[in-house]
Every structure is written in structure tokens, then in C-alpha cells.
Enzyme design. Structure first.
Site, PDB file in Angstrom:
ATOM      1  N   ASP A  65      19.505 -12.827  38.817  1.00 50.13           N
ATOM      2  CA  ASP A  65      20.056 -12.061  37.692  1.00 50.13           C
ATOM      3  C   ASP A  65      18.947 -11.587  36.751  1.00 50.13           C
ATOM      4  OD1 ASP A  65      19.463 -14.526  36.573  1.00 50.13           O
ATOM      5  OD2 ASP A  65      21.386 -14.772  35.559  1.00 50.13           O
ATOM      6  N   SER A 115      19.563 -21.473  38.967  1.00 56.81           N
ATOM      7  CA  SER A 115      18.599 -20.389  38.737  1.00 56.81           C
ATOM      8  C   SER A 115      17.167 -20.884  38.898  1.00 56.81           C
ATOM      9  CB  SER A 115      18.827 -19.766  37.369  1.00 56.81           C
ATOM     10  OG  SER A 115      17.991 -18.664  37.167  1.00 56.81           O
ATOM     11  N   ASP A 139      14.170 -14.201  40.075  1.00 55.46           N
ATOM     12  CA  ASP A 139      14.352 -15.639  39.935  1.00 55.46           C
ATOM     13  C   ASP A 139      15.354 -16.116  40.982  1.00 55.46           C
ATOM     14  OD1 ASP A 139      16.777 -14.781  38.918  1.00 55.46           O
ATOM     15  OD2 ASP A 139      16.573 -15.790  36.978  1.00 55.46           O
ATOM     16  N   ASP A 152      18.594 -16.988  41.252  1.00 58.55           N
ATOM     17  CA  ASP A 152      19.906 -16.377  41.492  1.00 58.55           C
ATOM     18  C   ASP A 152      19.872 -14.876  41.235  1.00 58.55           C
ATOM     19  OD1 ASP A 152      19.607 -16.612  38.736  1.00 58.55           O
ATOM     20  OD2 ASP A 152      21.706 -17.137  38.366  1.00 58.55           O
TER      21      ASP A 152
END
Length: 453
Positions: free
Chosen positions: A249, A98, A245, A247
Site C-alpha cells: 500500500d 506490512s 513495502d 502489503d
């Protein structure tokens, strides 16, 4: 066998080379298959250069356990969640770090139905097996299947089910993928929107996936990472901006004036959207900043429930409470009809529909910010955080109107309220202050004096 320090409370994160490498990833993969008694597992990865190597090791481990690996290739964490549910898989793993530094990587893992894994329901047993590293020879039946196209198509349809395209007004939206995994997934959503006649125009920024992150690690929660997006939304005359961000999520919003929309106000906006669709629904929120959300939910006839911060707590509470939506001020947003999981793509579609109906974000947020100003999270690095927390309790609790220890210490002082939480990983105390329309700074200073006395 030495203990594996990459195992954290809810996921896996570690420094490459000493805490996490291909060998460790292989052991984790075999442990995951054993603990979940898995026959089919979804596997995705983010854009970091090390992610492909780690994902290859996990895939090999799963195949050696006789598992059919459903490969998503480059994708977001939420695509792993969605595919795990879509394919009826026994679990899912996304190799991602992330927003962590470049020399880190990790994994986010879920069980059947995209249910969260934590220490008490599998993660501790996976860790134990990976540390023992006594798996024996490979088992037969393992296979690798490329499902990226089918999975993304199903994911896009599921995401678009949250928005009524007919209600979208002509909007210009700036999107900043931060050179993370978001770009290709966003393009698939944008293409599907266009095919449905959505009158949306997009300006793309830092859109190409590049694991070297030439424009900085994508983490818009940090104030120093916001100026580029804030300047671009104004320069391009966009109606609002969204940034993700690594990834994707988590997603973050900027109004047409370049103003950053703090996470707690986004939670309030999205709560209002869902309560307009389902009267009396349950909304989850974290305990750090609550008054804005609770006021909106009460006014709309909903039920607000505070839940400890963290994705495992939220995902479990979403199921237990039957909540339609849950939101954290850190920009994680959870949806009942998305396997109770968090998504960074669904929120911007809902905000686009909200702006189409109610006008620009800036005045909507300004009204809520005036009613309930908040400090944002302030970190205090202290030699003895627990002693400092005790000093604050002694100074304020005798005068408090209410005490809540759902997550840290929350004290309602009448005209103002604060939450103080110990960090799980650092010698830090995290402070959030909110008021009923009054100045925030004097109350932050009062808590600061008690902490540092």
C-alpha cells in the site's frame, strides 16, 4: 477477560504468541461481524507464514457469525479495499503486518464502501466484544467463496483506468517487490498492460513472495533498505525504479541515477498530474512538509488542504473535501476514484505517464528539491518529549510568521519552516524542516539545541 493490546488507534498489530494468535483472531473476526452486522466480508492476507493461520481463524469466526466470506487468498491491502467496494460487501479484512518485524502480524479493516474503521466508528466496539468473548454458539448460513480471480481482474481494470496507455513511451522500469505480496499482483497488471500494447519493459527484483523475507523486511522508507534498489536501477539502465513495502500500500521511487525520490516530491508530482486532468481540483497533503506541494497546486490553479497524518484522517478528508488526490510524505497516496483509498500500484503508473511526457525523474525532482529543500524526518528519543516540545515552542514561536497545530506544532519562520510531532507509540519527537531554497542543516541544528537544552 484480559485487555487486548493488539488494538491500535486505526488497526490491529501485535507480537505473535502473546498479543495476537489464532484464538484472538477468531474473537476479532466474530466481533467485526457483529459490529458491522455483516452478511458478506472480503478477506485477504499477506505473505507472512502466520498470515494463513490467522486468516483461517478469521474466516472460521466470520462463518460462525453466518457471514459469507469472500476469500482473496494472497493479496495486497488495497485489493481488500477494492474488492469490498466491487462486491458490495459489508466490510473487508486484510491480515497483514506490512513492514513490521517477522514476529508481528495484524489486520487492516474497512467497512462498506472501503470506508475506514477507527476507535470512534467501530474499532472500540470490536475490541470490547473480542475482550468479552461471549459470542455464544455458531449461527447458520456461513460460507466461504473463492473470489480471488474475479477480484484481481476487477482490481487490475480499476488500477489501469488511471493511466492512458496511448501516452506511455517505451520505458524500462525496475520493480522491487521485496519478496512481499506485490509480485503476483504486479504481474497481473503488467500482463494487462502488455495486452493493451503498452511499450513498457520490466526488470523484476526480489519478486517471488517469501514470508521469510530473505532480503530483509520490505520497508524502503528506511535509508538502510534502499541501496540494493538504487544500485540495480543503475546497473540495469532502467528509466526509474519502484519498490514496495510488504502489503504494497506504499510505493517508493528511484530515478535513473539511483537517487531516492523523497515522498513529499512525489506528492507534488502526482498533484500536478491530477490538476492537469481536472482544473481547480482539491489536493490533500500532510502538514509535515508543505511548501513544494502548495506551490505546485497554486501554480496549477488547484486547492491545497492540509490533513493530519494517518490513513483514517486522509480517507475521511478525501470524502469531506471532495479531493481528487491526497498524499503523505510517508508514501501513502489516496485516490478519489479508488474508493478514496491508498494504493501502491496506481502511483507508479502515473509516474510512468509523467516520465513519458516530461522526461526523466532526476531533473524534475532536482528542480523541486532546489526550490524547497527538506531534511527528511529526524527522530529524537527524549526522556520527556512534551517538555522538549514546550522548550522549542518557547524558543521559536515568538518569532514565527505563522503557527499551525493541524498535526503537531508547525512554525513558519519566513525563510524556513518546521513541523514537530509527538509519536503516538514511543517517547519520540519527529522533526521535519524545509526551506525556501536555503540550507536546511543550520535550522535542524537550531531546533536540536532547543530540544536538548
Amino acid at each position: 477477560m484480559a485487555g487486548l493490546s493488539c488494538f491500535k488507534t486505526y488497526d490491529i498489530r501485535g507480537r505473535l504468541g502473546d498479543e495476537l494468535d489464532a484464538g484472538i483472531a477468531y474473537r476479532i473476526g466474530r466481533g467485526f461481524a457483529r459490529v458491522l452486522d455483516a452478511r458478506r466480508v472480503v478477506l485477504g492476507r499477506d505473505v507472512r507464514p502466520s498470515s494463513e493461520m490467522l486468516a483461517d481463524a478469521v474466516a472460521r469466526a466470520l462463518r460462525d457469525e453466518g457471514v459469507e466470506v469472500l476469500d482473496l487468498d494472497l493479496s495486497g491491502t488495497e485489493e481488500t479495499y477494492a474488492a469490498t467496494d466491487h462486491f458490495g460487501a459489508d466490510g473487508g479484512i486484510c491480515v497483514t503486518a506490512s513492514h513490521n518485524p517477522l514476529d508481528y502480524n495484524g489486520m487492516k479493516m474497512v467497512a462498506r464502501g472501503a470506508a475506514p474503521l477507527a476507535q470512534d466508528n467501530g474499532l472500540a466496539r470490536i475490541k470490547a466484544l473480542a475482550e468479552e468473548n461471549d459470542f455464544g454458539p455458531a449461527r447458520p448460513g456461513g460460507a466461504l467463496r473463492d473470489v480471488a480471480r474475479e477480484a484481481r481482474s476487477a482490481y487490475v481494470e480499476r488500477v489501469l483506468s488511471f493511466v492512458d496507455v496511448a501516452r506511455l513511451a517505451p520505458l524500462h522500469i525496475l520493480v522491487n517487490a521485496g519478496n512481499g505480496a506485490a509480485g503476483p499482483t504486479f504481474d497481473a497488471i503488467a500482463q494487462a498492460l502488455a495486452a493493451r500494447g503498452a511499450p513498457l519493459r520490466f526488470t523484476r527484483m526480489y519478486h517471488a513472495p517469501d514470508g521469510r523475507f530473505p532480503n530483509g523486511i520490505p520497508n524502503p522508507l528506511l535509508p538502510e533498505n534502499r541501496p540494493d534498489t538504487a544500485a540495480a536501477v543503475v546497473a540495469h539502465g532502467a528509466d526509474f525504479a519502484v519498490a514496495w513495502d510488504g502489503d504494497f500500500d506504499r510505493c517508493f521511487f528511484f530515478d535513473h541515477l539511483g537517487g531516492f525520490v523523497d515522498g513529499e516530491y512525489v506528492v507534488g508530482l502526482l498533484a500536478e498530474v491530477f490538476l492537469s486532468r481536472e482544473a481547480g481540483a482539491t489536493i490533500l497533503h500532510d502538514p509535515r512538509v508543505i511548501w513544494n506541494t502548495r506551490e505546485i497546486v497554486a501554480r496549477a490553479g488547484g486547492r491545497a488542504v492540509a490533513t493530519p497524518t494517518g490513513h483514517v484522517f486522509f480517507k475521511r478528508a478525501m470524502r469531506a473535501e471532495g479531493a481528487i488526490y491526497g498524499g503523505e510524505m510517508s508514501a501513502h497516496h489516496y485516490f478519489r476514484d479508488f474508493s478514496h483509498c491508498d494504493s501502491g500500484m496506481i502511483p507508479w503508473l502515473l509516474i510512468a505517464e509523467l516520465v513519458s511526457r516530461n522526461g526523466p525523474l532526476a531533473p524534475l525532482v532536482a528542480a523541486r528539491r532546489a526550490a524547497h529543500p527538506s531534511s527528511g524526518e529526524i527522530n529524537f528519543r527524549l526522556d520527556d518529549p512534551e517538555a522538549a516540545l514546550s522548550r522549542v515552542r518557547a524558543a521559536f514561536e515568538p518569532r514565527a510568521h505563522g503557527v499551525d497545530e493541524t498535526d503537531g506544532l508547525s512554525l513558519d519562520m519566513g525563510a524556513w519552516r518546521f513541523n514537530l510531532r509527538l509519536s503516538n507509540t514511543e517517547p519520540l519527537l519527529r522533526l521535519n524542516v524545509e526551506t525556501r531554497g536555503g540550507a536546511v542543516a543550520p535550522h535542524v541544528e537550531a531546533v536540536r539545541r532547543a530540544l536538548q537544552s
